[in-house]
Motif scaffolding. Structure first.
Motif, PDB file in Angstrom:
ATOM      1  N   PHE A 159      -1.929 -11.636  -9.653  1.00  0.00           N
ATOM      2  CA  PHE A 159      -2.039 -10.199 -10.413  1.00  0.00           C
ATOM      3  C   PHE A 159      -3.042 -10.496 -11.732  1.00  0.00           C
ATOM      4  CE2 PHE A 159      -1.965  -7.023 -13.623  1.00  0.00           C
ATOM      5  CZ  PHE A 159      -3.113  -5.961 -13.346  1.00  0.00           C
ATOM      6  N   ARG A 160      -4.126 -10.106 -11.382  1.00  0.00           N
ATOM      7  CA  ARG A 160      -4.610 -10.299 -12.554  1.00  0.00           C
ATOM      8  C   ARG A 160      -6.009  -9.546 -12.717  1.00  0.00           C
ATOM      9  NH1 ARG A 160      -5.495 -13.698  -8.751  1.00  0.00           N
ATOM     10  NH2 ARG A 160      -7.514 -14.872  -8.780  1.00  0.00           N
ATOM     11  N   ARG A 168      -2.753  -1.373  -7.437  1.00  0.00           N
ATOM     12  CA  ARG A 168      -2.915  -1.666  -6.162  1.00  0.00           C
ATOM     13  C   ARG A 168      -3.020  -3.137  -5.715  1.00  0.00           C
ATOM     14  NH1 ARG A 168      -6.247  -0.764  -1.125  1.00  0.00           N
ATOM     15  NH2 ARG A 168      -4.385  -1.997   0.026  1.00  0.00           N
ATOM     16  N   ALA A 169      -4.228  -3.926  -6.988  1.00  0.00           N
ATOM     17  CA  ALA A 169      -3.962  -5.422  -7.365  1.00  0.00           C
ATOM     18  C   ALA A 169      -2.388  -6.229  -7.584  1.00  0.00           C
ATOM     19  CB  ALA A 169      -4.996  -5.647  -8.488  1.00  0.00           C
ATOM     20  N   ARG A 170      -1.920  -5.273  -8.962  1.00  0.00           N
ATOM     21  CA  ARG A 170      -0.836  -5.743  -8.750  1.00  0.00           C
ATOM     22  C   ARG A 170       0.396  -5.341  -8.073  1.00  0.00           C
ATOM     23  NH1 ARG A 170       1.208  -5.338 -14.323  1.00  0.00           N
ATOM     24  NH2 ARG A 170      -0.429  -4.583 -15.145  1.00  0.00           N
ATOM     25  N   LYS A 171       0.152  -4.049  -6.864  1.00  0.00           N
ATOM     26  CA  LYS A 171       1.880  -4.893  -5.837  1.00  0.00           C
ATOM     27  C   LYS A 171       1.285  -5.047  -5.585  1.00  0.00           C
ATOM     28  CE  LYS A 171       3.219  -0.108  -6.789  1.00  0.00           C
ATOM     29  NZ  LYS A 171       4.453   0.165  -7.591  1.00  0.00           N
ATOM     30  N   GLU A 172      -0.176  -6.110  -4.629  1.00  0.00           N
ATOM     31  CA  GLU A 172      -0.552  -6.870  -3.555  1.00  0.00           C
ATOM     32  C   GLU A 172       0.238  -8.014  -4.563  1.00  0.00           C
ATOM     33  OE1 GLU A 172      -1.482  -5.591  -1.233  1.00  0.00           O
ATOM     34  OE2 GLU A 172      -2.471  -3.595  -0.557  1.00  0.00           O
ATOM     35  N   LEU A 191       0.523  -1.836   0.317  1.00  0.00           N
ATOM     36  CA  LEU A 191       0.019  -0.766  -0.346  1.00  0.00           C
ATOM     37  C   LEU A 191       0.858   1.046  -0.051  1.00  0.00           C
ATOM     38  CD1 LEU A 191      -2.593   0.984   0.323  1.00  0.00           C
ATOM     39  CD2 LEU A 191      -3.148   1.081   2.379  1.00  0.00           C
ATOM     40  N   LEU A 192       1.725   1.531   0.485  1.00  0.00           N
ATOM     41  CA  LEU A 192       2.795   2.376   0.957  1.00  0.00           C
ATOM     42  C   LEU A 192       3.285   2.236  -0.673  1.00  0.00           C
ATOM     43  CD1 LEU A 192       4.500   4.423   2.662  1.00  0.00           C
ATOM     44  CD2 LEU A 192       5.606   3.347   2.863  1.00  0.00           C
ATOM     45  N   GLU A 193       4.193   1.143  -1.406  1.00  0.00           N
ATOM     46  CA  GLU A 193       4.160   1.503  -2.378  1.00  0.00           C
ATOM     47  C   GLU A 193       3.633   2.547  -3.455  1.00  0.00           C
ATOM     48  OE1 GLU A 193       5.753  -1.549  -5.029  1.00  0.00           O
ATOM     49  OE2 GLU A 193       6.790  -2.766  -3.331  1.00  0.00           O
ATOM     50  N   LEU A 194       2.506   1.366  -3.862  1.00  0.00           N
ATOM     51  CA  LEU A 194       0.795   2.756  -4.141  1.00  0.00           C
ATOM     52  C   LEU A 194       0.665   3.885  -3.893  1.00  0.00           C
ATOM     53  CD1 LEU A 194      -1.584   1.954  -6.392  1.00  0.00           C
ATOM     54  CD2 LEU A 194      -3.161   2.054  -3.892  1.00  0.00           C
ATOM     55  N   LEU A 195       1.368   4.048  -2.791  1.00  0.00           N
ATOM     56  CA  LEU A 195       0.886   5.556  -2.553  1.00  0.00           C
ATOM     57  C   LEU A 195       2.299   6.468  -3.139  1.00  0.00           C
ATOM     58  CD1 LEU A 195      -0.828   5.136   0.673  1.00  0.00           C
ATOM     59  CD2 LEU A 195      -1.680   6.677  -1.240  1.00  0.00           C
TER      60      LEU A 195
END
Ligand code: ADP
Ligand code: ZN
Ligand code: ZN
Length: 740
Positions: free
Chosen positions: A224-225, A351-355, A89-93
């Motif tokens: 991720f998809r 976000r889905a990609r990062k998670e 989440l931090l990466e996303l932000l």
């Protein structure tokens, strides 16, 4: 992971994002007397800033600063002992602050609930003290006793201190001598939720298309998809979401569902509640600050299984992320229109990609961007071309009203049809996307029209209560008795609003309830829910509504939808005008004929029945029309075949706003690689004046996203340096949705 520098308190530099419009981090020394081993990126930190104290966010640690150590100030204390944001989440932000060119401290602050922004603890934390290396002065007998007690226990809390009969002052003396360190610990371990098991809730067997959609997503494996559920209205998209969620929930993983507006879709939330009977946190604007924090906590610790939120919900933390759903993904409300102008739909995918999890976008009228991604194979494409259950799609018919004078806005044929549907025991939806009584007040003699003094807009006439209101700045005036120019009492209105249609229909159908549903009639707690309840009861009624009524509702009683004025969308200055018009007409049409055995009918009143766009929308499916629009966009080099960025400037001084953007344009032209960016402007915004401020636009368009962003990266520091006289404000809007 413990870093090397952690052990070395002396060298550690904390890089902190502060919630200010500054595109950089600030360096601090660690706070005195605090255990630094727990300092991790994503923790909040109290930091002195000028003469103020700010709540900042630790983003990185290092042991070198551009600023000499002597000039660095120590932070005042760490607030969290566990980061507010997971690494993903931090990466996303950080990614989104970068992508939207927004100061990262402000982006982080925008993502968290107000109480966290103000420094409230996320978890219930206890303060503990533990021993640090050092030696005691020989005479301090009581201090030595306390220190030995602490060493023996490892660490102590305040209540243990009291129980053992030591004073707080004594502990403070030890702290001042550097012999003990203060630290926060989370009081309880985070509980999870009990994984879902198929229970008593009824699940309809999937139809063939739904089953194929679920299977296709499953076959894409784990990790991720991204899929687009392109399903006509009433095709059972929600059922597909729920089947995909089942697997995650059964494995104890959380699902995040984003919807356009919670208040407008209570039915959807009820369906998730009934199906899963799992802890569910709904995050919406009606929550108090406390409730919002509570919901965040349940999401962060993993005790809530299903998280439902609007735009800002995309930043909801998840302890065990499983799946993200974006329902009605085409909806404009997913784009934040001020400040940190992110698109929650696009960020959901990132976000889905990062998670490393799945994300499902769904709509009956996908945005052309998502439609294109599905066509080109970047997204999995899950088609639901038929209605679920036994309802059939409504038939659209144009109703030509050219050359007809319609005082009440509705043609004879329309009124007759309404009468027929009511007599058959059904409900009718009358759609007009304008609230109030009439959009224009004018003088029948000299032609004067009532304009807002603060905005380039007409004042809307309201009948209940009688006022003129500006829908852009909120100003409200009495309705004049006479024309302010020629002083004659010959004022009239032109155009139609929901209130006028309501008055007219109530007169035509005195025995039938007429329910007006717009922002005015639903103001106040629970008013919308009560109106909806009346609709769902299903007795014959006429519903008059704005686009609030076009959003995903399932009203089985409606068999006729009447679009009062289809023409306004035909002449929109926005390149998305046709797309939006097709979405609106399709969504309104989708409210009719959803009940079983009650086929629906849709009438589209128009004075432009011959218009190609309208014929196309009425005569083809949304997907066919979307392909047609994509071909046009490709020919014109517009998104999704190019990327836009809008620089907006606004000021009370018209010239200042223009001059600012002129300098911005010169700045861009001087940047390397700018030849590949197509520039339009500076030009006045279509709505040039709003709330007494003049608004100017400079539009950047590029075929290559990286190149466009590279130009912005070199432009923005220059703009930051430009003088902004007279309260001039400027912003960049990446991937703008609203060009008005
Ligand atoms: P959408 O979200 O695509 O507009 P919904 O999920 O609201 O559609 O479904 C429309 C209606 O069809 C709902 O009443 C839903 O319960 C029903 N439905 C969905 N799937 C099925 C199915 N497989 N069999 C029977 N009814 C279904
Ligand atoms: Zn006049
Ligand atoms: Zn105004």
């Amino acid at each position: 992971m413990p870093d090397k520098e952690d052990s070395n308190h002396g060298d550690l530099i904390l890089r902190v994002a502060v919630p200010l419009p500054l595109r950089r981090l600030f360096d601090y020394l660690p706070p005195a007397g605090e255990q630094v081993t727990g300092f991790r990126p994503g923790c909040r930190i109290k930091a002195p800033f000028g003469s103020r104290t700010l709540i900042g966010y630790l983003l990185a640690k290092g042991n070198h600063s551009e600023i000499s150590r002597g000039q660095l100030r120590p932070a005042l204390g760490m607030i969290d002992s566990r980061p507010l944001f997971s690494p993903a989440l931090l990466e996303l932000l950080q990614w989104s602050a970068d992508y939207y060119h927004h100061p990262v401290g402000e982006a982080l602050a925008a993502a968290v609930p107000a109480l966290l922004r103000r420094g409230a603890p996320l978890y219930d934390e206890v303060t503990v003290w533990s021993a640090a290396a050092g030696s005691l002065p020989g005479r301090a007998r009581r201090q030595r006793q306390l220190l030995e007690f602490i060493i023996q226990k490892g660490s102590i809390t305040r209540s243990e201190l009291d129980e053992a009969g030591f004073s707080l002052e004594l502990l403070r003396q030890l702290a001042r001598n550097g012999l003990v360190r203060k630290e926060s610990r989370i009081a309880q371990a985070a509980p999870g939720f009990r994984p879902w098991r198929p229970g008593s809730a009824a699940r309809p067997p999937l139809n063939a298309e739904q089953a194929a959609a679920v299977e296709k997503f499953r076959a894409a494996g784990t990790g991720f998809r991204c899929a687009l559920v392109n399903g006509v209205t009433g095709s059972g998209k929600t059922e597909v979401y729920m089947r995909l969620m089942e697997e995650e929930l059964a494995a104890g993983r959380q699902c995040l569902v984003l919807v356009p507006e919670i208040g407008l879709t209570p039915q959807t939330i009820d369906r998730f509640r009934q199906r899963f009977s799992l802890p569910l946190a709904v995050i919406h604007s009606g929550l108090s600050d406390r409730e919002r924090l509570q919901a965040w906590r349940q999401a962060a610790e993993g005790s809530a299984a299903i998280l439902i939120g609007t735009r800002s919900g995309v930043f909801t933390p998840m302890a065990r992320p499983g799946l993200i759903i974006v329902d009605e993904e085409h909806d404009a409300s997913f784009k934040q229109q001020e400040g940190f102008r992110y698109s929650a739909r696009d960020l959901a995918v990132m976000r889905a990609r990062k998670e490393n999890i799945g994300v499902v976008l769904g709509s009956a009228t996908p945005s052309l961007e998502s439609f294109y991604n599905a066509e080109s194979g970047r997204f999995l494409r899950l088609d639901l071309p038929y209605r679920a259950g036994d309802s059939v799609p409504a038939r659209l018919q144009p109703l030509d009203i050219a050359n007809q004078h319609l005082p009440g806005g509705l043609s004879e044929l329309a009124l007759m049809k309404i009468g027929q549907h009511l007599e058959a025991g059904n409900q009718t939806l009358v759609f007009i996307n304008r609230r109030g009584f009439a959009p224009i007040l004018n003088c029948l003699l000299c032609g004067w029209t009532a304009q807002c003094g603060n905005c380039s807009a007409y004042l809307t006439v309201h009948a209940q209560p009688p006022r003129q209101r500006c829908h852009h700045c909120g100003s409200s005036l009495a309705i004049p008795e006479r024309c302010p120019v020629c002083r004659q009492a010959d004022l009239g209105t032109s155009g139609l609003g929901t209130q006028q249609i309501e008055t007219h229909l109530q007169k035509e159908f005195p025995a039938t309830p007429v329910l007006r549903i717009d922002r005015d009639s639903t103001r106040g707690k629970d008013k919308f829910r009560k109106l909806l309840a009346a609709v769902i009861r299903g007795e014959p009624a006429i519903l008059i509504g704005t686009q609030m009524l076009a959003k995903g509702h399932h009203f089985p009683g409606i068999t006729l939808a009447l679009i009062v004025d289809a023409d306004s969308g035909l002449f929109s200055p926005d390149f998305r005008g046709q797309e939006q018009m097709a979405q609106l007409i399709t969504q309104v049409a989708g409210r009719a004929g959803r009940g079983s055995g009650r086929p629906g009918e849709v009438l589209v009143q128009t004075r432009r029945a011959e218009h190609e766009t309208l014929q196309h929308i009425i005569g083809s499916t949304y997907s066919e029309f979307a392909r047609h629009l994509l071909a046009e966009r490709q020919a014109a080099g517009m998104p999704p075949y190019s990327y836009l960025c809008l620089v907006r400037a606004e000021s009370r001084d018209r010239i200042a706003a223009l001059a600012f953007l002129r300098r911005a344009r010169q700045g861009i032209e001087a940047v390397r690689g700018a030849q590949q960016i197509h520039l339009t402007g500076p030009l006045p915004a279509p709505m040039e004046k709003r709330q007494s401020r003049y608004r100017m636009h400079l539009l950047l368009r590029g075929q290559s996203r990286p190149k466009l962003h590279a130009v912005l990266d070199s432009l923005l520091p220059q703009l930051d340096e430009l003088p902004a006289p007279g309260g001039l404000r400027w912003q960049v809007d990446v991937d703008p949705v609203d060009l008005l």
